[in-house]
Enzyme design. Structure first.
Site, PDB file in Angstrom:
ATOM      1  N   GLY A  16       0.831  -1.211   0.000  1.00 50.04           N
ATOM      2  CA  GLY A  16       0.000   0.000   0.000  1.00 50.04           C
ATOM      3  C   GLY A  16       0.859   1.251   0.000  1.00 50.04           C
ATOM      4  O   GLY A  16       1.849   1.321   0.727  1.00 50.04           O
ATOM      5  N   ARG A  57       0.984  -5.107  -5.173  1.00 47.79           N
ATOM      6  CA  ARG A  57       1.074  -6.238  -4.243  1.00 47.79           C
ATOM      7  C   ARG A  57       1.330  -7.469  -5.107  1.00 47.79           C
ATOM      8  O   ARG A  57       0.626  -7.689  -6.088  1.00 47.79           O
ATOM      9  CB  ARG A  57      -0.243  -6.405  -3.474  1.00 47.79           C
ATOM     10  CG  ARG A  57      -0.589  -5.197  -2.606  1.00 47.79           C
ATOM     11  CD  ARG A  57      -1.707  -5.544  -1.631  1.00 47.79           C
ATOM     12  NE  ARG A  57      -2.259  -4.350  -0.998  1.00 47.79           N
ATOM     13  CZ  ARG A  57      -1.729  -3.740   0.054  1.00 47.79           C
ATOM     14  NH1 ARG A  57      -0.603  -4.196   0.570  1.00 47.79           N
ATOM     15  NH2 ARG A  57      -2.310  -2.684   0.587  1.00 47.79           N
ATOM     16  N   ASP A 115       4.939  -4.735   6.028  1.00 47.91           N
ATOM     17  CA  ASP A 115       5.443  -6.074   6.360  1.00 47.91           C
ATOM     18  C   ASP A 115       5.557  -7.001   5.155  1.00 47.91           C
ATOM     19  O   ASP A 115       6.505  -7.792   5.078  1.00 47.91           O
ATOM     20  CB  ASP A 115       4.652  -6.712   7.523  1.00 47.91           C
ATOM     21  CG  ASP A 115       3.183  -6.868   7.207  1.00 47.91           C
ATOM     22  OD1 ASP A 115       2.739  -6.343   6.165  1.00 47.91           O
ATOM     23  OD2 ASP A 115       2.481  -7.514   7.998  1.00 47.91           O
ATOM     24  N   THR A 153       4.339   2.777   5.526  1.00 48.10           N
ATOM     25  CA  THR A 153       2.952   2.284   5.609  1.00 48.10           C
ATOM     26  C   THR A 153       2.179   3.176   6.569  1.00 48.10           C
ATOM     27  O   THR A 153       2.720   3.583   7.614  1.00 48.10           O
ATOM     28  CB  THR A 153       2.875   0.820   6.083  1.00 48.10           C
ATOM     29  OG1 THR A 153       1.528   0.546   6.506  1.00 48.10           O
ATOM     30  CG2 THR A 153       3.811   0.503   7.231  1.00 48.10           C
ATOM     31  N   ASP A 164      -0.046   2.184   8.401  1.00 52.90           N
ATOM     32  CA  ASP A 164      -0.560   1.350   9.503  1.00 52.90           C
ATOM     33  C   ASP A 164       0.249   1.453  10.795  1.00 52.90           C
ATOM     34  O   ASP A 164      -0.251   1.098  11.858  1.00 52.90           O
ATOM     35  CB  ASP A 164      -0.607  -0.122   9.067  1.00 52.90           C
ATOM     36  CG  ASP A 164      -1.542  -0.340   7.885  1.00 52.90           C
ATOM     37  OD1 ASP A 164      -2.446   0.495   7.680  1.00 52.90           O
ATOM     38  OD2 ASP A 164      -1.371  -1.344   7.171  1.00 52.90           O
ATOM     39  N   ASP A 223       2.571  -0.489  11.713  1.00 46.94           N
ATOM     40  CA  ASP A 223       2.491  -1.848  12.266  1.00 46.94           C
ATOM     41  C   ASP A 223       3.828  -2.593  12.238  1.00 46.94           C
ATOM     42  O   ASP A 223       3.859  -3.811  12.349  1.00 46.94           O
ATOM     43  CB  ASP A 223       1.422  -2.662  11.512  1.00 46.94           C
ATOM     44  CG  ASP A 223       1.719  -2.780  10.026  1.00 46.94           C
ATOM     45  OD1 ASP A 223       2.641  -2.096   9.532  1.00 46.94           O
ATOM     46  OD2 ASP A 223       1.027  -3.560   9.349  1.00 46.94           O
ATOM     47  N   ARG A 266      -5.189  -2.053   8.949  1.00 47.73           N
ATOM     48  CA  ARG A 266      -5.067  -3.511   8.832  1.00 47.73           C
ATOM     49  C   ARG A 266      -5.257  -4.147  10.208  1.00 47.73           C
ATOM     50  O   ARG A 266      -6.298  -3.927  10.802  1.00 47.73           O
ATOM     51  CB  ARG A 266      -3.727  -3.903   8.211  1.00 47.73           C
ATOM     52  CG  ARG A 266      -3.783  -5.256   7.511  1.00 47.73           C
ATOM     53  CD  ARG A 266      -2.477  -5.623   6.891  1.00 47.73           C
ATOM     54  NE  ARG A 266      -2.186  -4.912   5.670  1.00 47.73           N
ATOM     55  CZ  ARG A 266      -2.614  -5.282   4.472  1.00 47.73           C
ATOM     56  NH1 ARG A 266      -3.330  -6.350   4.329  1.00 47.73           N
ATOM     57  NH2 ARG A 266      -2.303  -4.574   3.409  1.00 47.73           N
TER      58      ARG A 266
HETATM   59  O1  F6P Z   1      -1.408  -1.324   4.533  1.00 41.65           O
HETATM   60  C1  F6P Z   1      -2.060  -0.150   4.192  1.00 41.65           C
HETATM   61  C2  F6P Z   1      -3.528  -0.388   3.977  1.00 41.65           C
HETATM   62  O2  F6P Z   1      -4.134   0.834   3.611  1.00 41.65           O
HETATM   63  C3  F6P Z   1      -4.256  -1.010   5.170  1.00 41.65           C
HETATM   64  O3  F6P Z   1      -4.583  -0.070   6.159  1.00 41.65           O
HETATM   65  C4  F6P Z   1      -5.444  -1.637   4.493  1.00 41.65           C
HETATM   66  O4  F6P Z   1      -5.905  -2.740   5.247  1.00 41.65           O
HETATM   67  C5  F6P Z   1      -4.901  -2.077   3.178  1.00 41.65           C
HETATM   68  O5  F6P Z   1      -3.723  -1.321   2.934  1.00 41.65           O
HETATM   69  C6  F6P Z   1      -5.832  -1.904   2.015  1.00 41.65           C
HETATM   70  O6  F6P Z   1      -5.220  -2.462   0.888  1.00 41.65           O
HETATM   71  P1  F6P Z   1      -5.678  -2.220  -0.604  1.00 41.65           P
HETATM   72  O7  F6P Z   1      -5.326  -0.816  -0.991  1.00 41.65           O
HETATM   73  O8  F6P Z   1      -4.894  -3.224  -1.389  1.00 41.65           O
HETATM   74  O9  F6P Z   1      -7.152  -2.441  -0.637  1.00 41.65           O
END
Ligand code: F6P
Length: 318
Positions: free
Chosen positions: A12, A73, A104, A126, A128, A130, A172
């Protein structure tokens, strides 16, 4: 002795990633290295989407949100044959060190590459927050400010209508964004994986708020409860009618805050320095305001301790 390094952003996107890329490019050139862009994270490494960068390639990028290198991803990167093809592409460009900016998932890719002999250093990017080895990840501060601004706006309308706003924020599996937002907006209740959810306690706190206030705010960490069901419960069991909002990807966008720009710049420099010093499979962390490096494996370990912040939240928001 390292001569050519690559830089990528993966997973992300997060505000401040561009500031980190810029710092990597400029620090790399200052160390006498050639620096290459690897577009769209590990996907670009796999596809050979790689290009040389210069000081000017990163001009005017510092203040921009997102990542100008693109991101993706790529779950398939856990397959050895995918990584082998990516490593072939690195060899084609004579790249002998990589800076991997992300969360991560990115760090697991960087560790796997390091185990196959590719010098990698991670930078935590990120929203998050995290990654346990670092007090802050790049993007968290900007996302927090965005969430706070949105909740302040929702409060205006919930006050006018004497309602309870239930707001889901991202993060997340990590409750940082939710708890920090809840403290910053003076929410009545917060639900995170770390702090839990007690339905009776929630209803009590909203009923108590209704005695003195014309609105109430509940912050919920991503997908922890069904907020529409929660809204029905609040509407049925408290004096407030409830409305829900999911802040979603808006939290990932926007210009990076000054804090994220500064941290990203310092971390970008440190990552290049670590590669030049021969580090493999480490990542940059900020601990007690000091920029250090730690083995990625260690930085990913540990539990998120929100106890003290949550204690303060409960005392000042009851
Ligand atoms: O890791 C960043 C994040 O925005 C999280 O907070 C969320 O769960 C996820 O990515 C959403 O991912 P995507 O943009 O692939 O839907």
């Amino acid at each position: 002795m390292i001569k050519r390094i690559g830089v990528l952003t993966s997973g992300g996107d997060a505000p401040g990633m561009n500031a980190a890329i810029r710092a990597v490019v400029r620090a790399g050139i200052d160390f006498g290295l050639e620096v290459y862009a690897i577009y769209n994270g590990y996907l670009g490494m796999y596809e050979g989407d790689i290009e040389r960068m210069y000081r000017k390639s990163v001009s005017d990028k510092l203040r921009l949100g997102g990542t100008f290198l693109g991101t993706a991803r790529l779950p398939e990167f856990d397959q050895e044959e995918v990584r082998l093809k990516a490593i072939e592409n690195l060899k084609h460009f004579d790249i002998d060190g990589i800076v991997c900016i992300g969360g991560d998932g990115t760090y697991h890719g960087a560790m796997a590459l390091a185990e196959m002999g590719v010098p990698t250093v991670g930078i935590p990017g990120t929203i998050d927050n995290d990654i346990r080895g670092t007090d802050y990840t790049i993007g968290f501060d900007t996302a927090l400010n965005t969430a706070v601004e949105c909740v302040d706006k929702l409060r205006d309308t919930s006050t006018s209508h004497h309602r309870c706003s239930i707001i889901e924020v991202m993060g997340r599996n990590c409750g940082d964004l939710a708890l920090w937002t809840a403290i910053a907006v003076g929410a009545e209740y917060v639900i995170t994986a770390e702090t839990g959810y007690k339905p009776d306690e929630l209803i009590d706190s909203i009923c108590k708020a209704a005695k003195t206030k014309t609105h109430a705010i509940i912050i919920v960490a991503e997908k922890l409860v069904d907020i529409n069901e929660l809204a029905k419960k609040v509407t049925d069991e408290t004096p407030f009618e409830a409305r829900t909002s999911v802040l979603g990807h808006i939290q990932r966008g926007g210009k990076p805050s000054a804090r994220d720009r500064v941290i990203a710049s310092e971390m970008g420099y440190k990552a290049v320095e670590a590669l030049v010093n021969g580090e493999i499979g480490t990542c940059v962390c900020i601990k007690n305001d000091k920029i250090i490096t730690t083995p990625i494996k260690e930085a990913l370990e540990g539990v998120n301790d929100l106890e003290e912040k949550y204690r303060v939240f409960r005392i000042i928001n009851k």
